[in-house]
Design a protein around this motif. Structure first.
Motif, PDB file in Angstrom:
ATOM      1  N   ALA A 175       0.802  -1.223   0.000  1.00 29.99           N
ATOM      2  CA  ALA A 175       0.000   0.000   0.000  1.00 29.99           C
ATOM      3  C   ALA A 175       0.836   1.276   0.000  1.00 29.99           C
ATOM      4  N   ALA A 176       2.074   1.193  -0.486  1.00 31.38           N
ATOM      5  CA  ALA A 176       2.896   2.406  -0.526  1.00 31.38           C
ATOM      6  C   ALA A 176       2.300   3.412  -1.508  1.00 31.38           C
ATOM      7  N   CYS A 177       2.615   4.687  -1.299  1.00 36.41           N
ATOM      8  CA  CYS A 177       2.130   5.730  -2.201  1.00 36.41           C
ATOM      9  C   CYS A 177       2.656   5.460  -3.612  1.00 36.41           C
ATOM     10  N   ALA A 178       1.927   5.945  -4.592  1.00 39.28           N
ATOM     11  CA  ALA A 178       2.420   5.867  -5.957  1.00 39.28           C
ATOM     12  C   ALA A 178       3.751   6.611  -6.024  1.00 39.28           C
ATOM     13  N   GLY A 179       4.713   6.023  -6.694  1.00 44.44           N
ATOM     14  CA  GLY A 179       5.992   6.694  -6.876  1.00 44.44           C
ATOM     15  C   GLY A 179       6.940   6.577  -5.695  1.00 44.44           C
ATOM     16  N   CYS A 180       6.620   5.735  -4.719  1.00 46.71           N
ATOM     17  CA  CYS A 180       7.460   5.614  -3.521  1.00 46.71           C
ATOM     18  C   CYS A 180       8.814   4.996  -3.861  1.00 46.71           C
ATOM     19  N   GLY A 181       9.875   5.744  -3.629  1.00 45.38           N
ATOM     20  CA  GLY A 181      11.215   5.249  -3.929  1.00 45.38           C
ATOM     21  C   GLY A 181      11.647   4.164  -2.961  1.00 45.38           C
ATOM     22  N   CYS A 182      11.124   4.188  -1.748  1.00 43.35           N
ATOM     23  CA  CYS A 182      11.519   3.202  -0.732  1.00 43.35           C
ATOM     24  C   CYS A 182      11.022   1.817  -1.129  1.00 43.35           C
ATOM     25  N   ALA A 183       9.823   1.778  -1.704  1.00 48.43           N
ATOM     26  CA  ALA A 183       9.269   0.490  -2.130  1.00 48.43           C
ATOM     27  C   ALA A 183      10.171  -0.119  -3.203  1.00 48.43           C
ATOM     28  N   GLY A 216       7.494   1.805  10.547  1.00 49.25           N
ATOM     29  CA  GLY A 216       7.737   2.872   9.585  1.00 49.25           C
ATOM     30  C   GLY A 216       6.882   2.615   8.364  1.00 49.25           C
ATOM     31  N   CYS A 217       7.002   3.507   7.395  1.00 47.68           N
ATOM     32  CA  CYS A 217       6.206   3.393   6.180  1.00 47.68           C
ATOM     33  C   CYS A 217       6.236   2.002   5.573  1.00 47.68           C
ATOM     34  N   MET A 218       7.462   1.485   5.385  1.00 49.50           N
ATOM     35  CA  MET A 218       7.573   0.241   4.630  1.00 49.50           C
ATOM     36  C   MET A 218       7.003  -0.950   5.384  1.00 49.50           C
ATOM     37  N   GLU A 219       6.891  -0.785   6.679  1.00 46.74           N
ATOM     38  CA  GLU A 219       6.256  -1.839   7.476  1.00 46.74           C
ATOM     39  C   GLU A 219       4.743  -1.747   7.367  1.00 46.74           C
ATOM     40  N   VAL A 220       4.205  -0.551   7.592  1.00 46.54           N
ATOM     41  CA  VAL A 220       2.746  -0.469   7.616  1.00 46.54           C
ATOM     42  C   VAL A 220       2.120  -0.691   6.238  1.00 46.54           C
ATOM     43  N   VAL A 221       2.873  -0.423   5.182  1.00 44.66           N
ATOM     44  CA  VAL A 221       2.261  -0.618   3.865  1.00 44.66           C
ATOM     45  C   VAL A 221       2.352  -2.077   3.398  1.00 44.66           C
ATOM     46  N   SER A 222       3.153  -2.873   4.094  1.00 41.09           N
ATOM     47  CA  SER A 222       3.401  -4.222   3.567  1.00 41.09           C
ATOM     48  C   SER A 222       2.803  -5.335   4.404  1.00 41.09           C
ATOM     49  N   ASP A 279      16.726   5.537   3.440  1.00 43.24           N
ATOM     50  CA  ASP A 279      16.823   6.911   3.931  1.00 43.24           C
ATOM     51  C   ASP A 279      15.934   7.834   3.099  1.00 43.24           C
ATOM     52  N   ASN A 280      14.711   8.046   3.579  1.00 39.88           N
ATOM     53  CA  ASN A 280      13.850   9.027   2.907  1.00 39.88           C
ATOM     54  C   ASN A 280      13.885  10.360   3.644  1.00 39.88           C
ATOM     55  N   GLU A 281      14.822  10.462   4.556  1.00 42.55           N
ATOM     56  CA  GLU A 281      15.203  11.740   5.168  1.00 42.55           C
ATOM     57  C   GLU A 281      14.124  12.404   6.018  1.00 42.55           C
ATOM     58  N   TYR A 289      10.646  11.235   9.091  1.00 46.53           N
ATOM     59  CA  TYR A 289       9.685  10.226   9.578  1.00 46.53           C
ATOM     60  C   TYR A 289       8.452  10.370   8.703  1.00 46.53           C
ATOM     61  N   MET A 290       8.286   9.491   7.761  1.00 48.62           N
ATOM     62  CA  MET A 290       7.172   9.636   6.838  1.00 48.62           C
ATOM     63  C   MET A 290       5.908   9.008   7.402  1.00 48.62           C
ATOM     64  N   ASN A 291       6.093   7.895   8.091  1.00 49.21           N
ATOM     65  CA  ASN A 291       4.917   7.160   8.571  1.00 49.21           C
ATOM     66  C   ASN A 291       4.042   7.989   9.499  1.00 49.21           C
ATOM     67  N   THR A 328      13.604   8.212  -2.561  1.00 53.27           N
ATOM     68  CA  THR A 328      12.717   9.368  -2.663  1.00 53.27           C
ATOM     69  C   THR A 328      11.351   9.058  -2.059  1.00 53.27           C
ATOM     70  N   CYS A 329      10.714  10.126  -1.613  1.00 48.96           N
ATOM     71  CA  CYS A 329       9.382  10.009  -1.040  1.00 48.96           C
ATOM     72  C   CYS A 329       8.554  11.173  -1.572  1.00 48.96           C
ATOM     73  N   PRO A 330       7.803  10.936  -2.647  1.00 46.66           N
ATOM     74  CA  PRO A 330       7.056  12.041  -3.261  1.00 46.66           C
ATOM     75  C   PRO A 330       6.134  12.745  -2.264  1.00 46.66           C
ATOM     76  N   THR A 331       5.585  11.987  -1.356  1.00 50.61           N
ATOM     77  CA  THR A 331       4.658  12.574  -0.402  1.00 50.61           C
ATOM     78  C   THR A 331       5.361  13.538   0.551  1.00 50.61           C
ATOM     79  N   GLY A 332       6.469  13.115   1.074  1.00 46.91           N
ATOM     80  CA  GLY A 332       7.172  13.920   2.071  1.00 46.91           C
ATOM     81  C   GLY A 332       8.085  14.970   1.476  1.00 46.91           C
TER      82      GLY A 332
END
Ligand code: TPP
Ligand code: SF4
Lengths: 395, 331
Positions: free
Chosen positions: B19-27, B58-64, B137-139, B141-143, B221-225
């Protein structure tokens, strides 16, 4: 043949761990439990215990490493106390929520501030809502035995919850007593190999553990933990019975002492039970109908046993080394809740005693006794909570 | 017709449907990282699946891993925010005792690594567990909604480093965790980027194959943040390399005298002495990187702040033993 050795409760706990053959131990030193990891690392260093001993950099990592190892499917062990246990708090919930049967020994010690290394039960009491089973030992033999029993209960498929065994700082952790070390083969038969069917990190059968749950699922997960703790009541009784059969020592969730015709029953936990029993003998000689009861299992709370105890007497008085700031002692509060819907219930009193390692003396117990007796005579409780042994001159 | 071997395995461990955002570089990073890991396991142990993952909150945990679903096709565990390294330590110890061959991959964001997870990370590295720690490193706390971390770059907007009358945005230089990790003298430390996937894969494989701990910090990269267009992720990540913002290097066994620098590309001039990179003349100014991102928008009103950032980047390169020439944009 079991051997008898004179040892401290810390050593007894280490011996219990050795007998249970955990594959991973992760622990961090803290007074008064430091000797537990020290002794275990000796066992490992001498090849007497075939385990990985992880010398972690904190208690938070100790319990985290135990969670990782238990989730990978092996038996684990750790030990701590006080501030260390408080530092683990977050992960204690997680270990229970993930249904990992980790066993932990605790040298029950007061919490800061002021910093104090001596005994009370505030550390483990403060963890009562985490989903860990809690045992309290009266003496060093019980410390050893209850750790073995803790594994038996925790790993039972009807339970699958972590368990902690508390033994009082210094009074037990640092005091030598003769302890019977059971035969390894008998312990092996009692515990068996740990083979989890629910928690493993095996590339051949990948599973996901520790997920996020939305409101649609979270509550059910919590219910399952609660339900498992309820089921633990029966499993604990079975484990006690089997332990008695194999090792000859009898345990009960609540052990009663001279309660049969008692008008007043004093209830406590841990090493204070020993003092209390002796004091009861003295009171009996003075002609008072008093009895004592020792809570060995605090979580799950022994609801039925408390009810049975309440039926026997006119006053139940709790003596506890902890305080729930803003209300009463935790044990009294729990027992009160247990009896709330009973038609007939005894008067109930709470005595806060021995915090931060203050000796609980016969004089203090007599102080509790005179308040209890007055309540009995007047048929009412003026003040449910009483702090005994306070030094009024420095307040 | 000859079929070309794909540059990295077609096996997937991070499955579609997360469920990561579209364009999520971390995914993207996690997908590549697990593929690389699998290849390394195949080459080292003959079993592509010989690994397990311990991941921080973190993001990558909650989206997966939203119960009852999972995006993970490998054994995977999440415990808490700060303890991926400690959990991985426990798994590794258990595997040793179970006689299981393979390696543990610990994954955490910059918050779970540079801040709250630093102690557990240091402990794990120092104890020499056979674990690869991947910091994505998306620099920020995005979650929790884009708060600053100690890995947030100077000048960046986040919700806890807002620019204002008295503030330029984040007011501290970025913490370079890879250098801290290398100070443990572990066998392998590297930085990587999703804009350079083959370099990233190579480094992940190398990390996975060493005996002992390894640390890889991948810029994601994190387009959202970052307040960037969804489709610009890789371009922005590449600009970070080409402008000198993001150095690509490897440090083996804590040998700071022999840091291996990967050339930044993008027309930069690399000077070497005895094979060692000593000077890089970047052609593109850091403004090229900054201007594509909403999080740096306010900086363009304070050129001194951008100069300040330029100085910090030079200083960081200096630690790597490189003199960085960072141009200013042409007037
Ligand atoms: C002890 C604790 N404190 C705070 C949080 C809240 N929290 C969860 S994830 C997170 C930020 C994660 O940031 P990062 O590690 O950079 O990963 P990202 O979300 O950017 O992927 C925070 C603050 C938490 N889960 N646990
Ligand atoms: S907020 Fe950023 S890091 Fe998190 S999923 Fe979205 S794009 Fe990825």
């Amino acid at each position: 043949m079991p051997i008898r050795k004179v040892m401290k409760a810390n050593e007894a706990a280490a011996w219990a761990a050795k007998l249970a053959k955990p594959k991973v131990i992760a622990a961090f030193p803290i007074t008064p439990s430091t000797l537990v990891p020290e002794k275990i690392s000796e066992f490992v260093a001498n090849g007497e215990l075939d385990a990985e001993f992880i010398k972690v950099e904190s208690e938070h990592s100790a319990i985290s490493a135990c969670v990782g190892a238990a989730a990978a499917g092996v038996r684990t062990f750790t030990a701590t106390a006080s501030q260390g246990l408080a530092l683990m708090h977050e992960i204690l919930f997680i270990a229970a929520g993930m249904r990992l049967p980790i066993v932990m020994a605790i040298g029950n010690r007061a919490l800061s501030a002021p910093i104090n290394i001596w005994n009370d039960w505030q550390d483990t009491i403060s963890q009562r809502d985490t989903g860990w089973i809690q045992f309290y030992a009266e003496n060093n033999q019980e410390a050893l035995d209850l750790i073995l029993i803790a594994y038996k209960v925790a790993e039972d498929e009807r339970v699958l919850l972590p368990a902690m065994v508390g033994f009082d700082a210094f009074i037990l952790t640092h005091t030598v007593e003769p302890v019977e070390i059971p035969d390894q083969e008998v312990v092996d038969e009692f515990l068996g190999e740990y083979e989890p069917k629910h928690a493993y990190l095996d590339p051949a059968r990948p599973i996901t553990q520790g997920t996020l749950a939305f409101p649609a699922h979270y509550m059910e997960a919590r219910y399952k933990v609660w339900e498992a703790m309820e089921r633990a009541k029966e499993v604990i009784d079975e484990a006690f019975a089997e332990f008695e059969k194999r090792f000859g020592r009898k345990y009960q969730k609540i052990e009663e002492y001279r309660t049969d015709d008692a008008e007043m029953i004093f209830v406590t936990m841990g090493s204070l039970a020993g003092t209390l029993k002796e004091w009861v003998d003295k009171k009996r000689e003075e002609g008072y109908k008093v009895g004592a009861a020792k809570i060995t299992v605090y979580r799950p709370f022994p609801v039925e046993e408390i009810k049975a105890l309440a039926k026997k007497t006119k006053v139940l008085a709790f003596i506890e080394k902890n305080i729930t700031i803003g209300l009463y002692g935790a044990v009294f509060t729990d027992a009160s809740a247990t009896l709330i819907n009973e038609k007939e219930k005894p008067l109930m009193l709470d005595f806060i005693a021995g915090l931060g390692g203050r000796d609980v003396t016969f004089e203090q117990l007599d102080e509790a006794f005179s308040i209890t007796r007055r309540a009995l005579e007047e048929g009412k409780v003026e003040k449910p909570i009483n702090w005994i042994g306070l030094r009024k001159e420095i307040l | 017709m000859a079929v070309r071997k794909p540059p990295v395995t077609t096996r997937e461990y991070w499955a579609p449907g997360h469920a990561a955002c579209a364009g999520c570089g971390c995914a993207t990073a996690l997908r590549l990282a697990t593929k690389a890991f699998s290849e390394a396991m195949e080459e080292k142990y003959g079993d592509p699946n010989a690994f397990a993952i311990a991941q921080a909150t973190g993001c990558m945990e909650v989206v997966s891993a939203v119960f009852p679903y999972t995006s993970w096709k490998a054994p995977w565990i999440h415990v808490a925010f700060e303890n991926a390294a400690a959990v991985a330590s426990g798994i590794e110890a258990a595997w040793k005792k179970l006689g299981r061959k393979g390696k543990i991959l610990a994954i955490a964001g910059d918050g779970g690594t540079a801040d709250i997870g630093m102690q557990a990370l240091s402990g794990m590295l120092e104890r020499w567990h056979n674990v690869v720690y991947l910091m994505y490193d998306n620099e920020a706390y995005m979650n929790t909604g884009i708060q600053r971390s100690s890995s947030t770059p100077y000048g960046a907007w986040t919700t806890t480093s807002p620019p204002g009358k008295l503030s330029i945005g984040e007011d501290k230089p970025k913490k370079w965790v890879a250098l801290i990790a290398a100070a443990h003298q572990i066998p392998y430390v590297a930085t990587a980027s999703i804009a350079n996937p083959f370099d990233f894969i190579k480094k992940m494989k190398k990390a996975a194959k060493v005996d002992g701990p390894a640390f890889v910090q991948v810029h994601c990269t994190c387009p959202t943040g970052w307040r960037t267009p969804l489709e610009k992720g890789i371009e922005i990540a590449r600009l970070a390399i080409e402008t000198g913002i993001w150095p690509l290097f490897e440090i083996e066994n804590g040998d700071f005298h022999n840091i291996k620098i990967q050339p930044p590309g993008g027309g930069a001039k690399v000077h070497r002495e005895g094979g060692r990179v000593v000077r890089i003349e970047f052609k593109k100014p850091i403004e090229e990187y900054l201007k594509l991102q909403g999080r740096f928008k306010h900086l363009f009103k304070s050129p001194e702040a951008i100069d300040q950032l330029r100085e910090q980047i030079k200083a960081m390169w200096k630690v790597l033993g490189v003199e960085a020439i960072l141009p200013k944009p042409e007037e």
